[in-house]
Design a protein around this motif. Sequence first.
Motif, mmCIF file in Angstrom:
data_model
loop_
_atom_site.group_PDB
_atom_site.id
_atom_site.type_symbol
_atom_site.label_atom_id
_atom_site.label_comp_id
_atom_site.label_asym_id
_atom_site.label_seq_id
_atom_site.Cartn_x
_atom_site.Cartn_y
_atom_site.Cartn_z
ATOM 1 N N LEU A 176 13.174 16.256 -5.429
ATOM 2 C CA LEU A 176 14.513 15.793 -5.040
ATOM 3 C C LEU A 176 14.366 14.373 -4.494
ATOM 4 N N ARG A 177 15.055 13.433 -5.087
ATOM 5 C CA ARG A 177 14.908 12.039 -4.650
ATOM 6 C C ARG A 177 16.076 11.667 -3.737
ATOM 7 N N CYS A 178 16.129 12.331 -2.588
ATOM 8 C CA CYS A 178 17.273 12.126 -1.687
ATOM 9 C C CYS A 178 16.833 11.993 -0.233
ATOM 10 N N GLN A 194 0.851 -1.178 0.000
ATOM 11 C CA GLN A 194 0.000 0.000 0.000
ATOM 12 C C GLN A 194 0.891 1.233 0.000
ATOM 13 N N ALA A 195 0.452 2.266 -0.687
ATOM 14 C CA ALA A 195 1.264 3.483 -0.764
ATOM 15 C C ALA A 195 1.382 4.136 0.606
ATOM 16 N N SER A 218 11.723 9.671 -1.106
ATOM 17 C CA SER A 218 12.677 8.580 -0.904
ATOM 18 C C SER A 218 13.263 8.179 -2.266
ATOM 19 N N PRO A 219 14.551 7.813 -2.317
ATOM 20 C CA PRO A 219 15.131 7.418 -3.618
ATOM 21 C C PRO A 219 14.356 6.263 -4.253
ATOM 22 N N GLY A 220 13.716 5.451 -3.435
ATOM 23 C CA GLY A 220 12.989 4.295 -3.981
ATOM 24 C C GLY A 220 11.498 4.552 -4.212
ATOM 25 N N ASP A 221 11.071 5.814 -4.179
ATOM 26 C CA ASP A 221 9.639 6.138 -4.325
ATOM 27 C C ASP A 221 9.130 5.723 -5.711
ATOM 28 N N VAL A 222 8.100 4.864 -5.711
ATOM 29 C CA VAL A 222 7.537 4.433 -6.997
ATOM 30 C C VAL A 222 6.125 5.000 -7.200
#
Length: 235
Positions: free
Chosen positions: A81-83, A25-26, A60-64
């Motif tokens: 920003l994915r950091c 779940q998101a 988050s760097p892993g955000d999908v």
Amino acid sequence: MSFYALIPAAGSGSRAGGGGAALKQAPKQYQPVNSIPLIAHTLIVLAREPRISKLFVVLSPGDVWWDNYEWQGWEDRITVLRCGGTTRAETVLNGLEAMADQCSADDWVLVHDAARPCLPGEMLKKLLDEAGEDAVGGLLAVPVADTLKRDDGASRVDATVPRAGLWQAQTPQMFRHGMLRQALRAAGSDITDEASAIEQLGLHPRLVECDSRNIKVTFPQDLLLAGLILQHLND
Ligand code: C5P
């Protein structure tokens, strides 16, 4: 001098029933509230304030999930920003480092939780007016209304804590980029808000009174409450 918003949105939201181990779940910032993801409500309030030049969203760097939504028309207002880090403090510091080449040390940064979608626009203006005149900066907060108990570790009351002079810290929390970056670098990752890092420098952020509408969505039932508040926010 400019104003920027930095929105930490890298939490897994496990207490709200999102994210968690299986990540089926998101996270809570993507849960639907009145038909749009919670984070969209948060961004709309900030984007409507003309004094804020840009919104930096830290994922988050892993955000999908972010890319599953339509953000067309937002390109001029939002930089993603994915950091994000493993704690909120790390996410905010990483975001400040990543935006450093786009602002100056004296510019104001308003750090606002993605999970606070019900920030009233007039409270945002009040913060900009009052903290913007302050040498240190400040935060929205609410005087504590309930009687406070400290437990004895075994679900019994050890003591009643006098509530006079106590406030619940909310966001946005607004400080100058250079000062906040220095404070967070020194504070480490355990702190749960920006003001604590500034306090550790020996400074005293200004408290700007807000109200209980500016809830942080933390538990599943908060999503329902947020939806109701949002329906009445502009009454
Ligand atoms: O977990 P909590 O409710 O305190 O999260 C407050 C805000 O901080 C949320 O918007 C969440 O997405 C963000 N957060 C983050 N990075 C983390 C943990 C929380 O950006 N590692």
